[in-house]
Design a protein around this motif. Structure first.
Motif, short mmCIF file in Angstrom:
data_model
loop_
_atom_site.label_atom_id
_atom_site.label_comp_id
_atom_site.label_asym_id
_atom_site.label_seq_id
_atom_site.Cartn_x
_atom_site.Cartn_y
_atom_site.Cartn_z
N ASP A 125 90.11 107.55 -73.28
CA ASP A 125 88.74 107.04 -73.35
C ASP A 125 88.63 106.04 -74.49
N VAL A 126 87.86 104.99 -74.26
CA VAL A 126 87.76 103.89 -75.21
C VAL A 126 86.29 103.52 -75.42
N ARG A 127 85.97 103.21 -76.67
CA ARG A 127 84.65 102.72 -77.04
C ARG A 127 84.75 101.26 -77.47
N ALA A 128 83.60 100.62 -77.56
CA ALA A 128 83.57 99.24 -78.06
C ALA A 128 84.04 99.18 -79.50
N ASN A 129 83.72 100.22 -80.27
CA ASN A 129 84.05 100.22 -81.69
C ASN A 129 85.32 101.01 -82.01
#
Length: 414
Positions: A125-129
């Motif tokens: 899972d990846v976030r913008a930050n």
């Protein structure tokens, strides 16, 4: 020809043949958008191994840098390892949560693993930050597409942080692995964090350029410094230690043994007065030296035991077929040990300390002569006070300039 020899011959003939599993550990990760809407920076570390019982200088440096970045940025931390998650590992990191890679675990201190995952399971899972720090070419290669995903999914243009601690393509022969490793130095928007000026100069010499670059200088490990400071006598044993890691080709273990053997043959009476000790890695088999003695080995030691050996040793040998200076010759010289090492292209550690004998080329003869020279220096007592720059002993600000630059980069991205 018996069966064992037939198998060995087959393996030799087919060692460069296609193996469908050869590149499993560097298959690219897949990404999906994290459910959490947290606005907090999450710093991700991709690293082969964090087992404290198997650590050498490079991994310790990587973890020290990572923990410092996390603390100074006030970031969440996720470490993605390329080894199994074991109960022993969990005991080493009691303040961290452990969970499977495929689970989106809402933790501020999470350790997860890529080990043994097939293509469908290699997704995170990846976030913008999310920021990513890679520490070895395999870790960089498998996650290098992350910036494209973040740009397409979130419209952000982050950097990928790449800790470079040696010219890693040369760990392999000229081969597919060499080329894949070398390709990681061409990743767009790479913020390179380079361990030592010598390595930085070598990379520039080869024409590599990164989007941004910061260099930090090697420093003496605090635990070693504390132990060295406790030294209460100038008496040193007539022993010659050398950094022996037979499994690591760039440390030139066979060359060291041959150099010692040649010294013994040329100076048999003098050689009997000295003990030769291998440190660094345990040896799988006995090594018998030219005068019939079995080579003594201390293998991998705790920092405290290592420092004690430094405190009582007269002469050290640490070779490195690499542009990076490596830590052992610096540590030996810092402990007032007459230290034999080698030059490499434009790397020359003679400027580091007047206790350093820096060979312009490595041959059995030059090493044997250097051992003789070091013994004469020791026995004459003619060496003056050590000329090491005191900044080598100061670990308080080793990564401050890097943290400052990363903070500025993060603020610009936001």
């Amino acid at each position: 020809m018996n069966l064992v020899n037939k198998i060995k011959a087959y393996q030799k003939r087919h060692q460069f043949f296609y193996d469908p599993d050869k590149f499993n550990e560097i298959k690219k990760l897949s990404f999906y958008e994290a459910k959490t809407k947290s606005q907090k920076i999450r710093f991700n570390l991709i690293i082969p191994n964090i087992d404290k019982t198997k650590m050498y200088g490079g991994i310790k440096t990587a973890l020290n840098l990572y923990f410092y970045l996390v603390s100074q940025l006030g970031a969440e931390a996720r470490i993605i390892i390329q080894q199994p998650m074991s109960e022993a590992l969990k005991e080493q990191y009691p303040d961290w949560d452990f969970d499977l890679l495929e689970n989106e675990h809402p933790s501020e201190h999470l350790i997860t693993s890529l080990y043994g995952k097939n293509d469908d399971e290699r997704k995170i899972d990846v976030r913008a930050n999310d920021l990513f720090l890679t520490t070895y070419w395999t870790s960089h290669y498998c996650v290098s597409d992350i910036l494209n995903y973040q740009k397409e999914q979130f419209g952000v243009q982050n950097k990928i942080y790449y800790l470079i601690q040696d010219f890693e393509p040369s760990f392999s022969n000229w081969s597919d692995e060499y080329m894949l490793c070398e390709s990681t130095y061409h990743t767009a928007n790479t913020f390179a964090i380079i361990n030592s000026l010598e390595l930085s100069h070598y990379l520039h010499r080869l024409g590599y350029a990164f989007s941004q670059e910061k260099v930090f200088l090697p420093r003496l490990t605090p635990e070693i410094k504390v132990a060295l400071d406790k030294r209460i006598t100038d008496t040193r044993k007539k022993q010659i230690i050398f950094y022996g890691r037979p499994e690591t080709a760039r440390n030139c273990f066979p060359l060291v043994i041959e150099g010692i053997n040649l010294f013994m043959k040329e100076h048999p009476t003098l050689a009997k007065e000295w003990e030769f000790i291998s440190i660094g890695s345990p040896l799988d088999k006995k090594v018998i030296l030219a005068d019939g003695r079995e080579l003594k080995t201390l293998g991998k030691m705790s920092l405290e035991d290592y420092a004690q050996v430094l405190n009582e040793t007269a002469i050290g040998i640490s070779l490195m077929s690499s542009p990076h200076p490596s830590y052992p010759p610096l540590e030996m010289a810092a402990a007032d040990i007459i230290t034999i090492t080698n030059q490499f292209v434009d790397k020359d550690l003679s400027h580091f300390s007047n206790y350093m004998i820096s060979l312009d080329a490595l041959t059995f003869e030059k090493l044997a002569n250097a051992i003789d020279e070091a013994i004469k220096l020791f026995e004459s007592g003619s060496l003056k006070a050590n000329t090491i720059d005191q900044s080598f002993y100061d670990t308080s600000n080793q990564f401050d300039e890097i943290v400052k630059a990363v903070k500025e980069e993060v603020e610009n991205e936001n």
